[in-house]
Design an enzyme around this catalytic site. Sequence first.
Site, PDB file in Angstrom:
ATOM      1  N   HIS A   1       0.762  -1.109   0.110  1.00 21.16           N
ATOM      2  CA  HIS A   1      -0.027  -0.084  -0.004  1.00 21.16           C
ATOM      3  C   HIS A   1       0.855   1.258  -0.043  1.00 21.16           C
ATOM      4  O   HIS A   1       0.653   2.195  -0.639  1.00 21.16           O
ATOM      5  CB  HIS A   1      -0.872   0.043   1.289  1.00 21.16           C
ATOM      6  CG  HIS A   1      -1.649  -1.163   1.249  1.00 21.16           C
ATOM      7  ND1 HIS A   1      -2.462  -1.723   2.511  1.00 21.16           N
ATOM      8  CD2 HIS A   1      -1.872  -2.170   0.497  1.00 21.16           C
ATOM      9  CE1 HIS A   1      -2.789  -2.593   2.295  1.00 21.16           C
ATOM     10  NE2 HIS A   1      -2.611  -3.094   1.147  1.00 21.16           N
TER      11      HIS A   1
ATOM     12  N   CYS B   1      -2.937   0.097 -19.704  1.00 25.24           N
ATOM     13  CA  CYS B   1      -2.673   0.826 -18.526  1.00 25.24           C
ATOM     14  C   CYS B   1      -1.606   0.411 -17.772  1.00 25.24           C
ATOM     15  O   CYS B   1      -1.714   0.906 -16.375  1.00 25.24           O
ATOM     16  CB  CYS B   1      -3.904   1.246 -18.138  1.00 25.24           C
ATOM     17  SG  CYS B   1      -4.716  -0.128 -17.277  1.00 25.24           S
TER      18      CYS B   1
HETATM   19  C1  PEP Z   1      -2.220  -3.919 -14.057  1.00 18.01           C
HETATM   20  O1  PEP Z   1      -2.383  -4.966 -13.905  1.00 18.01           O
HETATM   21  O2  PEP Z   1      -1.618  -3.608 -15.116  1.00 18.01           O
HETATM   22  C2  PEP Z   1      -3.035  -2.731 -13.629  1.00 18.01           C
HETATM   23  C3  PEP Z   1      -2.901  -1.526 -14.189  1.00 18.01           C
HETATM   24  O3  PEP Z   1      -3.537  -2.852 -12.327  1.00 18.01           O
HETATM   25  P1  PEP Z   1      -2.703  -2.780 -10.905  1.00 18.01           P
HETATM   26  O4  PEP Z   1      -1.340  -2.630 -11.396  1.00 18.01           O
HETATM   27  O5  PEP Z   1      -3.532  -1.887 -10.009  1.00 18.01           O
HETATM   28  O6  PEP Z   1      -3.182  -4.553 -10.714  1.00 18.01           O
END
Ligand code: PEP
Length: 746
Positions: free
Chosen positions: A363, A676
Amino acid sequence: MSPNTESESRKLLGRLRDTMAEDAAGQARLDKITHLTADSMGTEVCSIYLFRDPETLELCATQGLNEAAVHQTRMKLGEGLVGRVARSGKMVNAADAPSARGFRYMPETGEEIYSSFLGVPIQRLGEKLGVLVVQSKEAREFSEDEVYALEVVAMVLAEMAELGAFVGEGAALKQRHTQAVLFRGATGQEGTAMGQAWLHEPRVVVTNLVADDPDTERTRLQEAVGELRVSVDEMVARAVGDQDQVDVLEAYRMFANSKGWLKRMEEDIDRGLSAEAAVEKEQSQARARMAQVTDGYLRERLSDLDDLSNRLLRILTGQGRETGAAMPDNPILIARNIGPGELLEYGRSLKGVVLEEGSVGSHAAIVARALAIPLVIHAERITNETLNGDLVLVDGDQGIVHLRPDDTVVSAFRDKIAMQAKAQERYAVLRDQDCVTADGCRVNLHMNAGLMADLPSLENSGAEGVGLFRTELQFLVRNQMPRRMELASLYARVLDAAKGKRVVFRTLDIGSDKVLPYMKPQEEPNPALGWRAIRVALDRPGVMRMQLQALMRAADGRALSIMFPFIAQYEEYARARAEVDTVLAREKRLGHIVPERLEIGCMLETPSLAFAPDRFFKEVEFLSIGGNDLKQFFFAADRENERVRRRYDSLNTSFLTFLEGIVARCEATSTALSFCGEDAGRPVEALCLAAIGVRTLSMRPASIGPVKSLLMRYSLGDVRRVIDESRSRGDQSVREAVMEFLRAHA
Ligand code: PEP
Ligand code: MG
């Protein structure tokens, strides 16, 4: 004379204290200590070996061995009995040393005439400083009392070293905490920072190690432990209603009430230590054990004990977290670990953060990322080495920290920061320009966010919208489930700040590495493959419904984009979408204004979704590739595991071919596609993603400038050709070919 009585032990400690009080040079003090100890223990020899560097011990003072060997005799860690004590952190007690395992004869010291050997580590709070040895001609094992007495002397030596008692003319030890130290950790958040150390838990300084009156010290200790127990009881009382927290605190309370713990400290006091020194001796031993324990549960319990010792020391010394010192202008926070809430409290005032523990997905790392503060994790032992105010250079890109660096390192680092600042100026010029590649392809650059504090970056970075708003942060930084109204008001403020730019809200993505403090942690063999994200939401739909409602209320008639995390198959999407429809219908029924346009998308984070039936691609309005998760499942390599997480290149041809398949399916079904994951913010990776057809990228705001700058200089068609050629040659990764192309056409 053997100090097998407490009074003799106290006498020795009293004499050590007097030595400390005398106005003498460091070497003279060390010499005197060996003399006093040998005398008190009734041995012919007492020697002090200290670390010259992390691998080498040096004989620094002796009573009984050849004096000419002082500062001449050196040994490697693990070499001889002394090296064995140093390496293992455990005492060696041998009646016939020459025949003991690992014995090494050192002729220059004249030690062949001594038979028995007792060596104990000199260590402070888990940090190894050296070895204290007594030897005698008589072949005998040392008694438990003698071992204990020598351990107490070693502890006092370690404390004296900490206080700088051995520094000075003919110094045996350099002043501690003055040398440059390099820590190699791991990247938690990229970026560089230079500033002054600010310890989250400032170290407690114990100056009175030895006490004459054990009764007074016992009373002080008992009173302090009493106070500690009351404060732990209060913590438990405050947590009532939250069973998980209560469970954790109960274990904590058990330690605070442990009779064994108190008894051991009282015994130390009876031998002449002050209450503070007794607490620290216990703490040092717990830390030394912690270094050897691999079992996660046991480590946590030892860490509880460590924490309780710190609290007890603060009660005894009156030294609180508030030391009265003012936070420096450019603070670099140094901590063993830190919770997300605490980190948020410091906020953007911090220039950098360095943690001994932590993980990429912790976190604290998520918050540091959201605040764009460079973060280095796994910087082992940095809290022991650092003093408040020390100069610290944080290289988040390399996962390196320089503590008290010398001038050449500082100037090289300054150059690096200056170059980065220059680059930032170049990026600022591009801020309001569209990202159009040399061959006229338009690439949309969005930013990832998770906090209200991120929103100003929307304007500063030139991002076209928020491609991923990680809603879990609001859940992670609280002690209890946020209420609908709280969330609605936060989401409304986010939309206000976005001023009409698109914001994609991802519904709660918890589980795996993201564990809510107020949710019972699941004992799962493989949390990353376990009950997480949409799986939790569909099994316990209450929270998702509340969140969907909050989002619709926040939109207050404006357009709204919602994205579901971790969808692995069509049915999950269909059920999640049905939840949206139900909530929407209810909102209408209740007479609330509903969004003028509702856009529903999914994260593509599991390879299975790439092969979902066509109707999935046709029904879903947009997809965003979560490359962080997708890559870990594609290569079966845990994104949290330092050993494997960098093992597979994101530009691996198999992975790119797989991504191309997703692009093709989206093109065939006219489904909007974006990416993303972290790779979207890495310029070369971003260029390759755009070249294979991903034309919307969402990244950390700080990456938008560098990505845009690179993309605008190259032609996607050229890069695509380089990728295809590299693939047809059978390259494992296209990176080398692409890099060569970029250099050739710079
Ligand atoms: C990912 O898995 O690429 C993503 C953007 O989500 P997180 O990093 O929050 O798991
Ligand atoms: Mg993910």
